[in-house]
Motif scaffolding. Structure first.
Motif, mmCIF file in Angstrom:
data_model
loop_
_atom_site.group_PDB
_atom_site.id
_atom_site.type_symbol
_atom_site.label_atom_id
_atom_site.label_comp_id
_atom_site.label_asym_id
_atom_site.label_seq_id
_atom_site.Cartn_x
_atom_site.Cartn_y
_atom_site.Cartn_z
ATOM 1 N N MET A 88 -12.196 -14.261 47.634
ATOM 2 C CA MET A 88 -12.323 -15.702 47.572
ATOM 3 C C MET A 88 -12.196 -16.321 48.968
ATOM 4 N N TRP A 89 -11.167 -15.897 49.728
ATOM 5 C CA TRP A 89 -10.975 -16.448 51.074
ATOM 6 C C TRP A 89 -12.097 -16.024 52.012
ATOM 7 N N ALA A 90 -12.594 -14.817 51.828
ATOM 8 C CA ALA A 90 -13.679 -14.351 52.688
ATOM 9 C C ALA A 90 -14.963 -15.134 52.418
ATOM 10 N N ILE A 91 -15.210 -15.475 51.170
ATOM 11 C CA ILE A 91 -16.394 -16.278 50.842
ATOM 12 C C ILE A 91 -16.267 -17.672 51.432
ATOM 13 N N LEU A 92 -15.079 -18.252 51.329
ATOM 14 C CA LEU A 92 -14.844 -19.576 51.910
ATOM 15 C C LEU A 92 -14.974 -19.521 53.431
ATOM 16 N N GLY A 93 -14.434 -18.487 54.046
ATOM 17 C CA GLY A 93 -14.557 -18.325 55.492
ATOM 18 C C GLY A 93 -16.001 -18.156 55.929
ATOM 19 N N THR A 94 -16.766 -17.414 55.147
ATOM 20 C CA THR A 94 -18.182 -17.231 55.453
ATOM 21 C C THR A 94 -18.940 -18.545 55.346
ATOM 22 N N ALA A 95 -18.703 -19.286 54.283
ATOM 23 C CA ALA A 95 -19.400 -20.558 54.082
ATOM 24 C C ALA A 95 -19.039 -21.567 55.167
ATOM 25 N N LEU A 96 -17.760 -21.651 55.519
ATOM 26 C CA LEU A 96 -17.349 -22.587 56.566
ATOM 27 C C LEU A 96 -17.873 -22.165 57.934
ATOM 28 N N SER A 97 -17.879 -20.872 58.205
ATOM 29 C CA SER A 97 -18.420 -20.384 59.476
ATOM 30 C C SER A 97 -19.899 -20.684 59.583
ATOM 31 N N PHE A 98 -20.634 -20.430 58.509
ATOM 32 C CA PHE A 98 -22.071 -20.679 58.525
ATOM 33 C C PHE A 98 -22.369 -22.172 58.675
ATOM 34 N N SER A 99 -21.651 -23.013 57.931
ATOM 35 C CA SER A 99 -21.921 -24.452 58.025
ATOM 36 C C SER A 99 -21.516 -25.010 59.383
ATOM 37 N N GLY A 100 -20.434 -24.516 59.966
ATOM 38 C CA GLY A 100 -20.041 -24.956 61.300
ATOM 39 C C GLY A 100 -21.045 -24.531 62.362
ATOM 40 N N CYS A 133 -14.973 -27.462 60.875
ATOM 41 C CA CYS A 133 -15.389 -26.400 59.950
ATOM 42 C C CYS A 133 -15.000 -25.028 60.482
ATOM 43 N N LEU A 134 -15.204 -24.826 61.782
ATOM 44 C CA LEU A 134 -14.875 -23.520 62.358
ATOM 45 C C LEU A 134 -13.364 -23.299 62.400
ATOM 46 N N ALA A 135 -12.589 -24.370 62.613
ATOM 47 C CA ALA A 135 -11.129 -24.229 62.586
ATOM 48 C C ALA A 135 -10.651 -23.864 61.180
ATOM 49 N N LEU A 136 -11.215 -24.504 60.166
ATOM 50 C CA LEU A 136 -10.852 -24.151 58.789
ATOM 51 C C LEU A 136 -11.339 -22.744 58.436
ATOM 52 N N ALA A 137 -12.472 -22.348 59.007
ATOM 53 C CA ALA A 137 -12.982 -21.004 58.752
ATOM 54 C C ALA A 137 -12.040 -19.948 59.307
ATOM 55 N N VAL A 138 -11.478 -20.201 60.491
ATOM 56 C CA VAL A 138 -10.514 -19.250 61.060
ATOM 57 C C VAL A 138 -9.320 -19.105 60.127
ATOM 58 N N LEU A 139 -8.835 -20.221 59.605
ATOM 59 C CA LEU A 139 -7.695 -20.151 58.683
ATOM 60 C C LEU A 139 -8.045 -19.376 57.416
ATOM 61 N N ALA A 140 -9.247 -19.587 56.888
ATOM 62 C CA ALA A 140 -9.656 -18.859 55.689
ATOM 63 C C ALA A 140 -9.809 -17.368 55.980
ATOM 64 N N TRP A 141 -10.411 -17.040 57.128
ATOM 65 C CA TRP A 141 -10.551 -15.630 57.494
ATOM 66 C C TRP A 141 -9.180 -14.980 57.672
ATOM 67 N N LEU A 142 -8.224 -15.717 58.245
ATOM 68 C CA LEU A 142 -6.882 -15.157 58.442
ATOM 69 C C LEU A 142 -6.169 -14.899 57.120
#
Length: 86
Positions: free
Chosen positions: A1-13, A42-51
């Protein structure tokens, strides 16, 4: 779940950063410069999701790899859509 969110936020950023660039070829005109702030968020939130999904070093490397792939593919997608440099 977190990896999908991190992927989506990274892509949108990454997409927002590219579309805010004056040299982008996907749209007729670039998005306003204030879009870069949202892209950075978006990229800052993506880092948190990836972590949350992966160990720290693996999370940073996975996000970096995804950003490199997106930023490499987007200019070619613009060329494929027929928007070459004038």
């Amino acid at each position: 779940m977190w990896a999908i969110l991190g992927t989506a936020l990274s892509f949108s950023g990454a997409l927002a950063f590219y579309l805010a660039s004056p040299h982008q070829r996907l749209l007729a005109s670039a998005w306003p410069g204030s879009t870069r702030g949202g892209a950075l968020g978006c990229l800052a939130l993506a880092v948190l999701a990836w972590l949350q999904a992966l160990p720290a070093l693996t999370a940073v490397l996975a996000m970096s790899l995804l950003l490199m792939c997106v930023w490499t593919a987007l200019p070619f997608l613009g060329l494929y859509c027929g928007r070459s440099a004038q």
